[in-house]
Design a protein around this motif. Structure first.
Motif, short mmCIF file in Angstrom:
data_model
loop_
_atom_site.label_atom_id
_atom_site.label_comp_id
_atom_site.label_asym_id
_atom_site.label_seq_id
_atom_site.Cartn_x
_atom_site.Cartn_y
_atom_site.Cartn_z
N VAL A 74 0.86 -1.18 0.00
CA VAL A 74 0.00 0.00 0.00
C VAL A 74 0.90 1.24 0.00
O VAL A 74 1.66 1.47 0.94
CB VAL A 74 -0.93 0.02 1.22
N SER A 92 -2.95 8.33 1.23
CA SER A 92 -2.36 7.00 1.01
C SER A 92 -3.29 6.16 0.15
O SER A 92 -4.48 6.45 -0.01
CB SER A 92 -2.09 6.32 2.34
N GLY A 114 -0.33 -8.30 8.24
CA GLY A 114 -0.46 -6.86 8.10
C GLY A 114 -1.74 -6.30 8.68
O GLY A 114 -2.01 -5.11 8.53
N SER A 115 -2.55 -7.13 9.30
CA SER A 115 -3.79 -6.69 9.98
C SER A 115 -4.78 -5.99 9.06
O SER A 115 -5.27 -4.90 9.38
CB SER A 115 -3.44 -5.78 11.16
N THR A 141 -5.39 -1.42 4.29
CA THR A 141 -5.02 -0.01 4.37
C THR A 141 -3.54 0.13 4.72
O THR A 141 -2.99 1.22 4.71
CB THR A 141 -5.86 0.73 5.42
N GLY A 142 -2.92 -0.98 5.04
CA GLY A 142 -1.47 -1.07 5.22
C GLY A 142 -0.98 -2.30 4.48
O GLY A 142 -1.77 -3.19 4.11
N SER A 143 0.31 -2.37 4.28
CA SER A 143 0.90 -3.47 3.50
C SER A 143 0.79 -4.79 4.26
O SER A 143 0.69 -4.82 5.49
CB SER A 143 2.36 -3.14 3.20
N MET A 199 -2.01 4.72 11.28
CA MET A 199 -1.16 4.05 10.30
C MET A 199 0.29 4.55 10.39
O MET A 199 0.51 5.73 10.61
CB MET A 199 -1.69 4.30 8.89
N VAL A 251 2.60 2.18 3.52
CA VAL A 251 1.80 2.28 4.73
C VAL A 251 1.80 0.92 5.42
O VAL A 251 1.73 -0.12 4.77
CB VAL A 251 0.36 2.69 4.38
N VAL A 252 1.87 0.93 6.74
CA VAL A 252 1.83 -0.29 7.55
C VAL A 252 0.86 -0.06 8.70
O VAL A 252 0.90 1.00 9.35
CB VAL A 252 3.23 -0.65 8.09
N ASP A 253 -0.02 -1.02 8.92
CA ASP A 253 -0.98 -0.90 10.01
C ASP A 253 -0.24 -0.84 11.36
O ASP A 253 0.74 -1.57 11.57
CB ASP A 253 -1.93 -2.09 10.00
N ALA A 288 0.63 -3.97 13.12
CA ALA A 288 1.72 -4.80 12.60
C ALA A 288 3.08 -4.40 13.15
O ALA A 288 4.09 -5.05 12.87
CB ALA A 288 1.75 -4.74 11.07
N PHE A 335 9.13 -6.15 9.83
CA PHE A 335 7.93 -6.52 9.07
C PHE A 335 8.13 -6.18 7.59
O PHE A 335 7.86 -7.01 6.71
CB PHE A 335 6.72 -5.77 9.64
N LEU A 381 8.64 -8.80 4.38
CA LEU A 381 7.67 -8.78 3.29
C LEU A 381 8.32 -8.45 1.94
O LEU A 381 8.00 -9.06 0.92
CB LEU A 381 6.59 -7.74 3.61
#
Lengths: 339, 125
Positions: free
Chosen positions: A114, A298, A316-317, A332-334, B1, B17-19, B22, B38, B42
Protein backbone atom coordinates in the motif's frame (compact mmCIF):
# COMPACT_ATOMS: atom_id res chain seq x y z
CA UNK A 1 -4.39 -23.89 -12.84
CA UNK A 2 -6.94 -26.52 -13.78
CA UNK A 3 -6.06 -30.14 -14.41
CA UNK A 4 -5.69 -31.14 -18.03
CA UNK A 5 -8.82 -32.01 -20.01
CA UNK A 6 -7.44 -35.09 -21.78
CA UNK A 7 -4.66 -37.63 -21.55
CA UNK A 8 -3.18 -39.19 -18.46
CA UNK A 9 -3.49 -37.26 -15.21
CA UNK A 10 -0.80 -38.15 -12.69
CA UNK A 11 -1.13 -38.19 -8.92
CA UNK A 12 1.59 -35.56 -8.95
CA UNK A 13 -0.75 -33.29 -10.97
CA UNK A 14 -3.57 -33.87 -8.48
CA UNK A 15 -1.33 -33.07 -5.54
CA UNK A 16 -0.14 -29.81 -7.08
CA UNK A 17 -3.70 -28.77 -7.88
CA UNK A 18 -4.57 -29.36 -4.24
CA UNK A 19 -1.67 -27.21 -3.12
CA UNK A 20 0.38 -30.15 -1.87
CA UNK A 21 3.88 -31.26 -2.69
CA UNK A 22 3.80 -33.25 -5.90
CA UNK A 23 5.23 -36.30 -4.15
CA UNK A 24 2.99 -36.18 -1.09
CA UNK A 25 1.02 -39.24 -0.11
CA UNK A 26 -2.48 -39.07 -1.59
CA UNK A 27 -5.68 -41.08 -1.21
CA UNK A 28 -8.06 -41.00 -4.16
CA UNK A 29 -10.96 -41.55 -1.81
CA UNK A 30 -10.12 -38.58 0.40
CA UNK A 31 -12.54 -35.69 0.80
CA UNK A 32 -10.08 -33.28 -0.84
CA UNK A 33 -9.82 -35.36 -4.02
CA UNK A 34 -13.57 -36.05 -4.15
CA UNK A 35 -14.28 -32.32 -3.73
CA UNK A 36 -11.82 -31.46 -6.49
CA UNK A 37 -13.19 -34.11 -8.88
CA UNK A 38 -16.82 -33.54 -8.00
CA UNK A 39 -17.41 -37.20 -7.13
CA UNK A 40 -19.07 -37.34 -3.75
CA UNK A 41 -19.11 -41.13 -3.34
CA UNK A 42 -18.56 -44.44 -5.10
CA UNK A 43 -15.90 -45.28 -7.65
CA UNK A 44 -13.48 -42.53 -8.61
CA UNK A 45 -10.80 -42.48 -11.29
CA UNK A 46 -8.18 -40.02 -12.43
CA UNK A 47 -10.15 -39.27 -15.58
CA UNK A 48 -12.93 -37.87 -13.38
CA UNK A 49 -10.56 -35.01 -12.75
CA UNK A 50 -10.44 -33.69 -16.33
CA UNK A 51 -10.59 -29.89 -16.17
CA UNK A 52 -11.02 -29.86 -12.40
CA UNK A 53 -9.69 -26.80 -10.62
CA UNK A 54 -9.01 -26.08 -7.00
CA UNK A 55 -8.56 -22.42 -7.86
CA UNK A 56 -10.85 -19.48 -7.46
CA UNK A 57 -11.05 -15.93 -8.62
CA UNK A 58 -9.99 -12.93 -6.56
CA UNK A 59 -11.28 -9.55 -7.64
CA UNK A 60 -9.15 -6.57 -6.73
CA UNK A 61 -9.02 -2.82 -6.49
CA UNK A 62 -5.52 -1.37 -6.29
CA UNK A 63 -5.03 2.37 -5.75
CA UNK A 64 -1.64 3.99 -5.38
CA UNK A 65 -0.82 6.90 -3.11
CA UNK A 66 -1.99 10.32 -4.25
CA UNK A 67 0.46 13.12 -4.88
CA UNK A 68 1.08 16.20 -2.80
CA UNK A 69 -0.12 19.60 -3.93
CA UNK A 70 2.31 22.14 -5.35
CA UNK A 71 3.93 24.85 -3.26
CA UNK A 72 3.53 28.64 -3.29
CA UNK A 73 2.36 30.50 -5.23
CA UNK A 74 -0.86 29.19 -6.75
CA UNK A 75 0.26 25.63 -6.64
CA UNK A 76 -1.44 23.00 -8.72
CA UNK A 77 -3.36 20.10 -7.20
CA UNK A 78 -1.72 16.72 -6.81
CA UNK A 79 -2.73 13.89 -9.10
CA UNK A 80 -4.64 10.92 -7.75
CA UNK A 81 -2.98 7.56 -7.40
CA UNK A 82 -3.26 5.12 -10.28
CA UNK A 83 -6.47 3.05 -10.16
CA UNK A 84 -6.70 -0.61 -11.21
CA UNK A 85 -10.02 -2.44 -10.81
CA UNK A 86 -11.16 -5.93 -11.77
CA UNK A 87 -14.38 -6.09 -9.77
CA UNK A 88 -17.71 -6.92 -11.45
CA UNK A 89 -17.08 -5.20 -14.77
CA UNK A 90 -16.64 -1.84 -13.04
CA UNK A 91 -14.45 0.73 -14.76
CA UNK A 92 -10.76 0.71 -14.19
CA UNK A 93 -8.62 3.84 -14.23
CA UNK A 94 -9.30 6.52 -16.85
CA UNK A 95 -12.70 4.86 -17.43
CA UNK A 96 -11.05 1.88 -19.06
CA UNK A 97 -12.45 -1.63 -19.28
CA UNK A 98 -12.50 -3.69 -16.11
CA UNK A 99 -9.39 -5.80 -15.67
CA UNK A 100 -9.14 -9.58 -15.39
CA UNK A 101 -9.36 -10.95 -11.88
CA UNK A 102 -6.68 -13.13 -10.34
CA UNK A 103 -7.23 -16.87 -10.71
CA UNK A 104 -5.42 -18.56 -7.88
CA UNK A 105 -4.66 -21.98 -6.53
CA UNK A 106 -4.44 -22.75 -2.86
CA UNK A 107 -1.26 -21.95 -1.00
CA UNK A 108 -0.12 -19.07 -3.18
CA UNK A 109 1.08 -16.06 -1.17
CA UNK A 110 0.11 -12.64 -2.50
CA UNK A 111 2.17 -9.74 -1.20
CA UNK A 112 0.28 -6.47 -0.97
CA UNK A 113 1.97 -3.08 -1.00
CA UNK A 114 0.00 0.00 0.00
CA UNK A 115 1.69 3.16 -1.24
CA UNK A 116 1.96 6.29 0.87
CA UNK A 117 0.81 9.72 -0.21
CA UNK A 118 3.30 12.18 -1.67
CA UNK A 119 4.81 15.09 0.21
CA UNK A 120 3.53 18.61 -0.07
CA UNK A 121 5.49 21.25 -1.91
CA UNK A 122 6.98 23.38 0.85
CA UNK A 123 9.37 25.88 -0.61
CA UNK A 124 8.50 28.63 -3.06
CA UNK A 125 7.73 27.19 -6.47
CA UNK A 126 8.32 23.67 -5.30
CA UNK A 127 6.59 20.62 -6.64
CA UNK A 128 4.38 18.33 -4.68
CA UNK A 129 5.91 14.91 -4.21
CA UNK A 130 4.70 11.91 -6.19
CA UNK A 131 2.67 9.23 -4.46
CA UNK A 132 4.11 5.74 -4.03
CA UNK A 133 3.15 2.62 -5.92
CA UNK A 134 0.58 0.12 -4.62
CA UNK A 135 0.76 -3.43 -5.89
CA UNK A 136 -0.10 -7.12 -5.63
CA UNK A 137 2.57 -9.68 -6.43
CA UNK A 138 2.73 -13.45 -6.13
CA UNK A 139 3.87 -16.64 -7.76
CA UNK A 140 2.57 -17.01 -11.30
CA UNK A 141 1.08 -13.53 -11.29
CA UNK A 142 2.27 -10.62 -13.38
CA UNK A 143 2.59 -7.97 -10.70
CA UNK A 144 -0.41 -5.67 -10.58
CA UNK A 145 1.11 -2.27 -10.03
CA UNK A 146 -0.66 1.08 -9.76
CA UNK A 147 1.54 4.14 -10.27
CA UNK A 148 1.66 6.88 -7.66
CA UNK A 149 -0.02 10.17 -8.48
CA UNK A 150 2.00 12.94 -10.10
CA UNK A 151 2.99 15.88 -7.96
CA UNK A 152 1.20 19.17 -8.36
CA UNK A 153 3.16 21.97 -9.98
CA UNK A 154 4.43 24.67 -7.73
CA UNK A 155 3.54 28.25 -8.43
CA UNK A 156 4.06 29.66 -11.86
CA UNK A 157 4.69 27.84 -15.05
CA UNK A 158 8.42 27.70 -15.03
CA UNK A 159 9.82 24.52 -16.33
CA UNK A 160 11.06 22.98 -13.13
CA UNK A 161 7.71 23.26 -11.44
CA UNK A 162 5.34 22.01 -14.10
CA UNK A 163 2.97 19.34 -12.83
CA UNK A 164 4.47 15.88 -12.88
CA UNK A 165 3.21 12.78 -14.60
CA UNK A 166 1.88 9.95 -12.51
CA UNK A 167 -0.99 7.54 -12.06
CA UNK A 168 -2.99 10.71 -12.54
CA UNK A 169 -1.12 13.85 -13.43
CA UNK A 170 -0.45 16.87 -11.29
CA UNK A 171 -2.06 20.21 -12.02
CA UNK A 172 -0.10 23.33 -12.72
CA UNK A 173 -0.35 27.06 -12.33
CA UNK A 174 0.18 29.39 -15.22
CA UNK A 175 1.25 32.27 -13.06
CA UNK A 176 2.44 34.87 -15.54
CA UNK A 177 3.81 32.30 -17.93
CA UNK A 178 2.63 29.22 -19.73
CA UNK A 179 2.90 26.07 -17.72
CA UNK A 180 2.19 22.47 -18.36
CA UNK A 181 0.35 19.86 -16.38
CA UNK A 182 1.39 16.30 -15.73
CA UNK A 183 0.15 13.41 -17.86
CA UNK A 184 -1.75 10.46 -16.44
CA UNK A 185 -0.69 6.86 -16.89
CA UNK A 186 -2.58 4.96 -19.58
CA UNK A 187 -5.48 2.92 -18.15
CA UNK A 188 -4.85 4.27 -14.62
CA UNK A 189 -5.82 7.93 -14.45
CA UNK A 190 -6.21 11.22 -16.24
CA UNK A 191 -3.86 14.14 -16.71
CA UNK A 192 -3.90 17.27 -14.60
CA UNK A 193 -4.71 20.60 -16.12
CA UNK A 194 -3.19 24.04 -16.35
CA UNK A 195 -4.08 26.99 -14.18
CA UNK A 196 -5.02 30.51 -15.02
CA UNK A 197 -2.98 33.57 -14.20
CA UNK A 198 -3.68 33.44 -10.50
CA UNK A 199 -5.11 30.02 -9.82
CA UNK A 200 -3.63 26.56 -9.86
CA UNK A 201 -4.83 23.80 -12.13
CA UNK A 202 -6.54 20.70 -10.83
CA UNK A 203 -4.82 17.36 -10.48
CA UNK A 204 -6.09 14.49 -12.57
CA UNK A 205 -8.45 11.91 -11.12
CA UNK A 206 -9.13 8.30 -11.98
CA UNK A 207 -12.36 9.26 -13.71
CA UNK A 208 -11.80 12.73 -15.09
CA UNK A 209 -9.21 15.18 -16.35
CA UNK A 210 -8.29 17.84 -13.82
CA UNK A 211 -10.10 21.12 -14.40
CA UNK A 212 -8.46 24.30 -15.53
CA UNK A 213 -8.02 27.09 -13.06
CA UNK A 214 -9.98 30.27 -13.62
CA UNK A 215 -10.52 32.84 -10.93
CA UNK A 216 -10.85 29.85 -8.63
CA UNK A 217 -8.47 26.96 -8.52
CA UNK A 218 -9.14 24.16 -10.94
CA UNK A 219 -11.10 21.39 -9.25
CA UNK A 220 -9.38 18.03 -9.18
CA UNK A 221 -10.74 15.41 -11.55
CA UNK A 222 -13.36 12.99 -10.29
CA UNK A 223 -12.37 9.65 -8.97
CA UNK A 224 -14.27 6.47 -9.78
CA UNK A 225 -16.91 4.60 -7.79
CA UNK A 226 -16.51 0.97 -6.85
CA UNK A 227 -18.76 -1.36 -4.87
CA UNK A 228 -16.08 -3.94 -4.20
CA UNK A 229 -16.65 -3.62 -0.46
CA UNK A 230 -20.44 -3.86 -0.88
CA UNK A 231 -20.91 -0.09 -0.71
CA UNK A 232 -20.40 2.23 -3.65
CA UNK A 233 -17.52 4.57 -2.84
CA UNK A 234 -15.63 7.12 -4.90
CA UNK A 235 -11.85 7.04 -4.63
CA UNK A 236 -8.83 8.51 -6.39
CA UNK A 237 -10.01 12.08 -6.92
CA UNK A 238 -7.51 14.74 -7.90
CA UNK A 239 -6.37 17.57 -5.66
CA UNK A 240 -7.63 21.05 -6.41
CA UNK A 241 -5.45 23.99 -7.34
CA UNK A 242 -5.12 27.03 -5.14
CA UNK A 243 -7.39 30.07 -5.50
CA UNK A 244 -6.82 33.69 -6.34
CA UNK A 245 -6.10 35.68 -3.20
CA UNK A 246 -9.13 37.93 -3.06
CA UNK A 247 -12.01 35.52 -3.56
CA UNK A 248 -13.69 34.20 -0.48
CA UNK A 249 -14.72 30.98 -2.09
CA UNK A 250 -13.20 27.60 -1.93
CA UNK A 251 -12.97 25.02 -4.62
CA UNK A 252 -13.76 21.53 -3.34
CA UNK A 253 -11.39 18.68 -3.82
CA UNK A 254 -11.98 16.26 -6.64
CA UNK A 255 -14.75 13.76 -5.84
CA UNK A 256 -13.10 10.72 -4.37
CA UNK A 257 -10.73 12.06 -1.78
CA UNK A 258 -8.99 14.94 -3.52
CA UNK A 259 -7.83 17.75 -1.27
CA UNK A 260 -9.36 21.21 -1.30
CA UNK A 261 -7.24 23.98 -2.78
CA UNK A 262 -5.65 26.60 -0.59
CA UNK A 263 -6.66 30.22 -0.82
CA UNK A 264 -5.95 33.61 0.62
CA UNK A 265 -8.14 36.68 1.00
CA UNK A 266 -10.08 36.85 4.22
CA UNK A 267 -10.57 33.12 4.50
CA UNK A 268 -6.93 32.17 4.59
CA UNK A 269 -7.77 28.58 3.98
CA UNK A 270 -5.01 26.05 4.04
CA UNK A 271 -5.10 23.40 1.34
CA UNK A 272 -6.38 19.99 2.30
CA UNK A 273 -4.60 16.67 2.28
CA UNK A 274 -5.86 13.94 0.04
CA UNK A 275 -8.13 11.68 2.05
CA UNK A 276 -6.42 8.70 3.65
CA UNK A 277 -6.81 5.40 1.81
CA UNK A 278 -8.43 6.91 -1.24
CA UNK A 279 -5.31 7.80 -3.22
CA UNK A 280 -6.63 11.35 -3.49
CA UNK A 281 -4.27 14.14 -4.46
CA UNK A 282 -3.46 17.03 -2.13
CA UNK A 283 -4.59 20.58 -2.77
CA UNK A 284 -2.25 23.27 -4.05
CA UNK A 285 -0.81 25.88 -1.73
CA UNK A 286 -1.22 29.60 -1.80
CA UNK A 287 0.93 32.17 -0.06
CA UNK A 288 -0.13 31.33 3.47
CA UNK A 289 3.05 30.45 5.20
CA UNK A 290 1.54 29.08 8.35
CA UNK A 291 -0.11 26.24 6.44
CA UNK A 292 1.50 22.91 6.92
CA UNK A 293 0.75 22.00 3.33
CA UNK A 294 -1.23 19.32 1.62
CA UNK A 295 0.13 15.85 1.20
CA UNK A 296 -1.46 13.13 -0.90
CA UNK A 297 -3.73 10.50 0.54
CA UNK A 298 -2.36 7.00 1.01
CA UNK A 299 -3.51 4.22 -1.26
CA UNK A 300 -5.50 1.07 -0.61
CA UNK A 301 -5.70 -2.51 -1.88
CA UNK A 302 -8.97 -4.44 -1.64
CA UNK A 303 -9.46 -8.14 -2.46
CA UNK A 304 -12.82 -9.88 -2.81
CA UNK A 305 -13.46 -13.61 -3.14
CA UNK A 306 -16.10 -16.22 -2.37
CA UNK A 307 -16.23 -16.80 1.37
CA UNK A 308 -16.15 -20.54 0.70
CA UNK A 309 -12.64 -20.06 -0.71
CA UNK A 310 -11.28 -17.53 1.78
CA UNK A 311 -8.34 -19.11 3.57
CA UNK A 312 -8.26 -16.83 6.61
CA UNK A 313 -4.48 -16.42 6.33
CA UNK A 314 -3.31 -12.81 6.20
CA UNK A 315 -0.53 -10.61 7.53
CA UNK A 316 -0.46 -6.86 8.10
CA UNK A 317 -3.79 -6.69 9.98
CA UNK A 318 -6.17 -5.98 7.09
CA UNK A 319 -9.86 -5.50 7.75
CA UNK A 320 -11.89 -8.58 6.80
CA UNK A 321 -15.64 -8.27 6.19
CA UNK A 322 -18.32 -10.20 4.38
CA UNK A 323 -20.91 -9.04 1.91
CA UNK A 324 -23.39 -11.55 0.57
CA UNK A 325 -21.51 -14.76 -0.17
CA UNK A 326 -18.15 -12.98 -0.52
CA UNK A 327 -15.34 -12.03 1.81
CA UNK A 328 -13.63 -8.66 1.39
CA UNK A 329 -10.08 -8.01 2.61
CA UNK A 330 -9.23 -4.33 2.84
CA UNK A 331 -5.54 -3.55 3.14
CA UNK A 332 -5.02 -0.01 4.37
CA UNK A 333 -1.47 -1.07 5.22
CA UNK A 334 0.90 -3.47 3.50
CA UNK A 335 0.70 -7.21 4.16
CA UNK A 336 -0.13 -10.48 2.47
CA UNK A 337 -2.89 -12.98 1.76
CA UNK A 338 -2.27 -16.70 1.37
CA UNK A 339 -4.85 -18.28 -0.91
CA UNK B 1 -1.16 4.05 10.30
CA UNK B 2 2.60 4.00 10.21
CA UNK B 3 4.75 4.87 7.21
CA UNK B 4 8.07 3.35 6.22
CA UNK B 5 10.51 4.50 3.54
CA UNK B 6 12.64 2.09 1.55
CA UNK B 7 16.19 3.35 1.24
CA UNK B 8 18.64 2.49 -1.53
CA UNK B 9 21.99 4.29 -1.65
CA UNK B 10 20.58 6.85 0.81
CA UNK B 11 17.69 7.69 -1.52
CA UNK B 12 14.03 7.07 -0.81
CA UNK B 13 12.62 4.75 -3.47
CA UNK B 14 9.12 4.25 -2.07
CA UNK B 15 7.02 5.03 0.96
CA UNK B 16 4.53 2.44 2.14
CA UNK B 17 1.80 2.28 4.73
CA UNK B 18 1.83 -0.29 7.55
CA UNK B 19 -0.98 -0.90 10.01
CA UNK B 20 -0.08 0.13 13.55
CA UNK B 21 -1.02 -3.34 14.77
CA UNK B 22 1.72 -4.80 12.60
CA UNK B 23 4.42 -2.87 14.46
CA UNK B 24 3.53 -3.79 18.04
CA UNK B 25 6.18 -5.41 20.16
CA UNK B 26 5.61 -8.06 22.83
CA UNK B 27 4.35 -5.39 25.22
CA UNK B 28 1.88 -3.97 22.69
CA UNK B 29 3.95 -0.84 22.22
CA UNK B 30 4.57 0.48 18.71
CA UNK B 31 8.13 -0.31 17.74
CA UNK B 32 10.10 0.94 14.75
CA UNK B 33 12.32 -2.13 14.95
CA UNK B 34 9.28 -4.40 14.63
CA UNK B 35 8.02 -2.35 11.70
CA UNK B 36 11.37 -2.41 9.95
CA UNK B 37 11.53 -6.19 10.35
CA UNK B 38 7.93 -6.52 9.07
CA UNK B 39 8.83 -4.57 5.92
CA UNK B 40 12.07 -6.45 5.41
CA UNK B 41 10.31 -9.80 5.77
CA UNK B 42 7.67 -8.78 3.29
CA UNK B 43 9.78 -6.97 0.70
CA UNK B 44 13.45 -7.25 1.61
CA UNK B 45 15.68 -4.18 1.54
CA UNK B 46 16.39 -1.41 4.00
CA UNK B 47 13.57 0.52 5.68
CA UNK B 48 13.33 3.58 7.91
CA UNK B 49 10.19 4.87 9.58
CA UNK B 50 8.84 8.24 8.55
CA UNK B 51 5.90 10.30 9.74
CA UNK B 52 3.09 11.66 7.57
CA UNK B 53 2.91 14.63 9.93
CA UNK B 54 6.66 15.13 10.02
CA UNK B 55 6.85 14.22 13.69
CA UNK B 56 10.01 12.18 13.33
CA UNK B 57 13.12 12.66 11.22
CA UNK B 58 12.10 16.28 10.51
CA UNK B 59 10.19 15.75 7.25
CA UNK B 60 7.79 13.22 5.77
CA UNK B 61 9.82 11.20 3.31
CA UNK B 62 9.14 11.57 -0.39
CA UNK B 63 10.32 9.47 -3.30
CA UNK B 64 13.66 10.91 -4.41
CA UNK B 65 14.46 12.45 -1.04
CA UNK B 66 17.72 11.71 0.71
CA UNK B 67 17.87 9.94 4.05
CA UNK B 68 20.78 11.47 5.94
CA UNK B 69 21.70 8.92 8.58
CA UNK B 70 24.07 11.29 10.36
CA UNK B 71 21.39 13.94 10.79
CA UNK B 72 18.71 11.24 11.03
CA UNK B 73 16.52 13.30 8.73
CA UNK B 74 14.74 13.08 5.40
CA UNK B 75 15.78 15.91 3.10
CA UNK B 76 14.17 16.96 -0.18
CA UNK B 77 16.38 17.56 -3.22
CA UNK B 78 18.29 20.83 -3.34
CA UNK B 79 16.19 23.14 -5.59
CA UNK B 80 19.10 25.37 -6.68
CA UNK B 81 22.86 24.94 -6.34
CA UNK B 82 23.14 28.08 -4.24
CA UNK B 83 20.50 27.11 -1.69
CA UNK B 84 21.76 25.87 1.64
CA UNK B 85 20.34 23.41 4.11
CA UNK B 86 18.74 24.87 7.20
CA UNK B 87 19.98 22.69 10.04
CA UNK B 88 16.82 23.25 12.03
CA UNK B 89 14.07 22.58 9.53
CA UNK B 90 16.20 20.45 7.23
CA UNK B 91 14.72 22.33 4.27
CA UNK B 92 16.86 24.12 1.72
CA UNK B 93 16.71 27.91 1.95
CA UNK B 94 17.84 30.65 -0.41
CA UNK B 95 21.17 32.30 0.48
CA UNK B 96 19.38 35.65 0.53
CA UNK B 97 16.37 36.39 2.72
CA UNK B 98 13.10 37.31 1.05
CA UNK B 99 12.56 41.09 0.86
CA UNK B 100 10.45 42.63 3.59
CA UNK B 101 7.52 43.28 1.23
CA UNK B 102 7.22 39.61 0.30
CA UNK B 103 3.97 37.80 1.01
CA UNK B 104 5.74 35.59 3.51
CA UNK B 105 6.73 38.68 5.44
CA UNK B 106 3.25 40.18 5.46
CA UNK B 107 3.56 42.20 2.28
CA UNK B 108 1.86 41.63 -1.04
CA UNK B 109 4.73 41.19 -3.45
CA UNK B 110 5.51 37.80 -4.85
CA UNK B 111 9.01 36.79 -5.73
CA UNK B 112 10.77 34.04 -7.57
CA UNK B 113 14.38 33.03 -7.18
CA UNK B 114 16.79 33.83 -10.00
CA UNK B 115 19.78 31.54 -9.75
CA UNK B 116 21.72 33.45 -12.43
CA UNK B 117 21.83 36.62 -10.36
CA UNK B 118 21.42 34.94 -6.99
CA UNK B 119 18.60 37.27 -6.14
CA UNK B 120 14.85 37.45 -5.71
CA UNK B 121 12.91 38.89 -8.65
CA UNK B 122 9.57 40.56 -8.01
CA UNK B 123 6.66 39.28 -10.04
CA UNK B 124 4.13 41.74 -11.41
CA UNK B 125 0.54 40.48 -11.79
Amino acid sequence: MALQSSGAISLNNVNVELGNSGTASINMGSAAVRDLFGVASGAISLSDGYGASNGYDISYLVIAGGAGGGGHYYGGGGGAGGYLNSYASESSGANSTSLTSITTGSGIVYTVTVGGGGTTGVALWSLGGDGSTSSISGSGLTTISATGGGGGGGGGGIAIVAGRAGGSGGGNSSYLTTGSAGAGTSLQGYAGNVGNTLAGGGGGGAGQLGNTGGVLGGVGGYGLASSITGTSTYRAGGGTGSNFDNHDFTSPGGLGGGGVGGRGGTLDLCPGNGVTNTGGGGGGRLGIWTCSGAAGGSGVVILRMPTSNYSGTTTGSPTVTTTGSDTVITFTGSGSYTA
Amino acid sequence: MAHFAQIENNLVTQVIVVDNKAILDGSDNESEAVGVQFCADLFGGTWVQTSYNGNIRKNYAGVGDTYDATRDAFISPQPYPSWVLDETSFQYEAPLALPSDAVKNGGDTKYRWDEATLNWVALVD
